[in-house]
Design a protein around this motif. Structure first.
Motif, short mmCIF file in Angstrom:
data_model
loop_
_atom_site.label_atom_id
_atom_site.label_comp_id
_atom_site.label_asym_id
_atom_site.label_seq_id
_atom_site.Cartn_x
_atom_site.Cartn_y
_atom_site.Cartn_z
N ALA A 104 -1.29 -57.65 20.26
CA ALA A 104 -2.32 -57.08 21.14
C ALA A 104 -2.00 -55.62 21.44
O ALA A 104 -2.87 -54.76 21.35
CB ALA A 104 -2.38 -57.87 22.45
N VAL A 105 -0.75 -55.36 21.82
CA VAL A 105 -0.36 -54.02 22.26
C VAL A 105 1.04 -53.69 21.77
O VAL A 105 1.94 -54.54 21.81
CB VAL A 105 -0.37 -53.92 23.82
N LEU A 106 1.20 -52.44 21.30
CA LEU A 106 2.53 -51.90 21.05
C LEU A 106 2.80 -50.94 22.21
O LEU A 106 2.03 -50.00 22.44
CB LEU A 106 2.57 -51.13 19.73
N THR A 107 3.89 -51.18 22.95
CA THR A 107 4.17 -50.34 24.12
C THR A 107 5.59 -49.80 24.03
O THR A 107 6.55 -50.56 23.90
CB THR A 107 3.91 -51.13 25.43
N LEU A 108 5.70 -48.47 24.06
CA LEU A 108 7.01 -47.82 23.84
C LEU A 108 7.17 -46.60 24.74
O LEU A 108 6.19 -46.00 25.16
CB LEU A 108 7.11 -47.33 22.39
N SER A 109 8.44 -46.24 24.99
CA SER A 109 8.72 -44.96 25.62
C SER A 109 8.82 -43.91 24.52
O SER A 109 9.48 -44.15 23.51
CB SER A 109 10.03 -45.01 26.39
N HIS A 110 8.21 -42.76 24.75
CA HIS A 110 8.19 -41.72 23.72
C HIS A 110 9.61 -41.18 23.49
O HIS A 110 10.13 -41.27 22.39
CB HIS A 110 7.23 -40.61 24.16
N ALA A 111 10.24 -40.63 24.54
CA ALA A 111 11.65 -40.22 24.44
C ALA A 111 12.49 -41.26 25.16
O ALA A 111 12.20 -41.61 26.30
CB ALA A 111 11.84 -38.85 25.07
N LEU A 112 13.49 -41.78 24.49
CA LEU A 112 14.28 -42.87 25.08
C LEU A 112 15.25 -42.34 26.13
O LEU A 112 15.93 -41.33 25.91
CB LEU A 112 15.03 -43.61 23.98
N PHE A 113 15.31 -43.05 27.25
CA PHE A 113 16.05 -42.51 28.40
C PHE A 113 17.55 -42.45 28.15
O PHE A 113 18.22 -41.57 28.68
CB PHE A 113 15.75 -43.32 29.68
N ARG A 114 18.08 -43.35 27.34
CA ARG A 114 19.54 -43.35 27.18
C ARG A 114 19.98 -42.33 26.12
O ARG A 114 20.76 -41.43 26.41
CB ARG A 114 20.01 -44.77 26.84
N SER A 115 19.45 -42.43 24.93
CA SER A 115 19.93 -41.58 23.83
C SER A 115 19.17 -40.27 23.69
O SER A 115 19.66 -39.34 23.05
CB SER A 115 19.81 -42.34 22.51
N GLY A 116 17.97 -40.19 24.25
CA GLY A 116 17.15 -39.00 24.05
C GLY A 116 16.38 -39.02 22.74
O GLY A 116 15.70 -38.05 22.39
N TYR A 117 16.47 -40.12 21.99
CA TYR A 117 15.71 -40.26 20.73
C TYR A 117 14.21 -40.19 21.02
O TYR A 117 13.74 -40.78 21.99
CB TYR A 117 16.06 -41.60 20.06
N VAL A 118 13.47 -39.49 20.15
CA VAL A 118 12.02 -39.40 20.30
C VAL A 118 11.35 -40.18 19.16
O VAL A 118 11.56 -39.88 17.98
CB VAL A 118 11.55 -37.93 20.27
N HIS A 119 10.56 -41.18 19.56
CA HIS A 119 9.85 -41.99 18.56
C HIS A 119 8.81 -41.16 17.81
O HIS A 119 8.28 -40.18 18.34
CB HIS A 119 9.10 -43.13 19.26
#
Ligand SMILES: *Cc1c(COP(=O)(O)O)cnc(C)c1O
Length: 413
Positions: A164-179
């Motif tokens: 139904a939905v893909l829900t993600l954080s754009h920049a990850l809070f721990r590593s700083g990785y950006v999707h």
């Protein structure tokens, strides 16, 4: 490698530092990714609303009533959205709940929600809660934290006709990785799923282009890189074509078509305003605007350029000074995949972080289990501060200053 002083002298954004309240210039603040500094203009803006309250009383609402939309239109310019696709209201968690429930109701025939294990825990709680409430039975938390470089393909592999939905954080809070927002949003759309992004750790730190990526829904926070103040109201984005199809689960009078008719029949307002619930906190709303204005004045492209230069400088220093002392870097070296903070791990991260704050005038933050985050805020962080902060961290470790601190964690880290 150029030194901090040299890099600062070539910095075209350096004058913006004076626009913030900085009481102790020797205190190195590297936690703007958690709570941004106070802009001087905010003191005046809040003072102005206080005076209005005192003199205009209830008629002040004529000016305050459409603040959620007016501020939303400004935020839209930071995230690649149209002015009528964003409102400022409530908290990030509440906005995430409203949009997730609305999205899951629109996707009634699909049982599955997909997120990843590097998402902010509160986002996962809210999403699971919304899924339970709307009768969704499948919840896929894709493991990416162990290897963020593999995140895109692992997430894509979980998307299917049941999603139904893909829900993600754009920049990850721990590593700083950006999707990869464009690719993952495209992947969700290929299987007919909606894409919902949390921009809390990227808004104000890097240019975002929601409409270019085809994003359906987004939420984000204004007290981090937007410098809106502790607990500042958040924002939400709904793509224009979806607005009339979606309903908030909180049917409040600020989202009602004609609030001042006081009719008992709820009819959602036109457009994104239907996602408002109740009376906005005007003092806090007023505090958000100067922070947004500073970002617009500096320009996100210029800010991103400085942020990349600063995180690159920091990474060089980490490699040179901290890695030999037992630190490991967990932030991506690929500039396209990192936000505006650099994270390092160390077995003694918790006690080192305490020593930095208590006796070294460096404020990073600690994230369990062993991460120290060094946040770079290009509006006010200097290259010399980064150089000096790394030297103070070195000092804490080589002089073993951390040993006198308690291994037990406090409630707020
Ligand atoms: C900071 C942050 C939040 C904060 O949510 P609140 O409702 O303001 O507590 C939520 N999600 C993410 C990804 C964040 O970085």
């Amino acid at each position: 490698m150029q030194g901090g002083q040299e890099l600062d002298s070539g910095d075209s954004l350096s004058a913006f530092r004076d626009r913030f309240v900085i009481e102790d210039p020797n205190l190195i603040y590297l936690d703007g990714n958690s709570l941004g500094r106070l802009p001087k203009g905010t003191v005046e803006a809040v003072d102005r609303v206080m005076s209005q309250w005192g003199s205009s009383l209830v008629s002040g609402w004529r000016e305050w009533y459409d603040l959620p939309q007016r501020l939303g239109a400004k935020i839209a310019r930071l995230i690649g959205a149209e002015a009528d696709e964003v409102v400022v209201c409530d908290s990030t968690s509440v906005n995430l709940f409203k949009l997730t429930v609305a999205a899951l109701q629109v996707q009634a025939d699909r049982p599955k929600v997909v997120t990843d294990d590097a998402n902010f825990p509160s986002d996962v709680y809210v999403t699971v809660g919304a899924a339970v409430l709307t009768g969704k039975t499948e919840f896929d938390v894709v493991a990416v934290e162990d290897d963020v470089a593999a995140a895109t393909s692992r997430i894509e592999a979980k998307l299917d006709g049941q999603t139904a939905v893909l829900t993600l954080s754009h920049a990850l809070f721990r590593s700083g990785y950006v999707h990869d927002m464009a690719r993952l949003t495209g992947g969700a759309h290929e299987v007919g799923a909606l894409a919902l992004w949390d921009l809390s750790h990227s808004v104000g730190a890097l240019p975002i282009d929601l409409n270019h990526c085809g994003v359906d829904l987004a939420v984000g926070c204004t007290y981090k890189y937007v410098n809106g103040g502790p607990g500042a109201p958040a924002f939400l984005f709904v793509r224009r074509e979806l607005q009339e199809r979606m309903r908030t689960p909180i049917w409040g009078w600020f989202g009602q078509r004609n609030a001042f008719d006081f009719s008992l029949d709820y009819e959602p307002a036109a457009g994104v305003a239907r996602f408002l619930a109740g009376t906005p906190p005007i003092l806090s709303m007023a505090a958000v605007e100067p922070g947004i204005d500073l970002l617009l004045e500096a320009g996100l492209d210029r800010l991103r350029e400085k942020s990349v230069a600063q995180t690159s400088f920091l990474i060089e220093l980490v490699d040179e000074v901290l890695v030999p002392l037992g630190f490991q870097m967990i932030t991506p070296r690929d500039v396209n995949r990192r936000g505006s903070h650099v994270s390092v791990t160390h077995p003694e991260a918790w006690r080192i972080n305490q020593a930095l704050i208590a006796e070294m005038k460096v404020i990073p933050d600690f994230r369990a289990p062993n991460v120290i985050r060094l946040g770079v805020t290009p509006l006010y962080t200097t290259f010399q501060e980064l150089e000096e902060a790394i030297d103070r961290i070195r000092c804490v470790v080589t002089e073993r200053r951390f040993e006198k601190y308690d291994v037990a964690k406090s409630a707020v880290t």
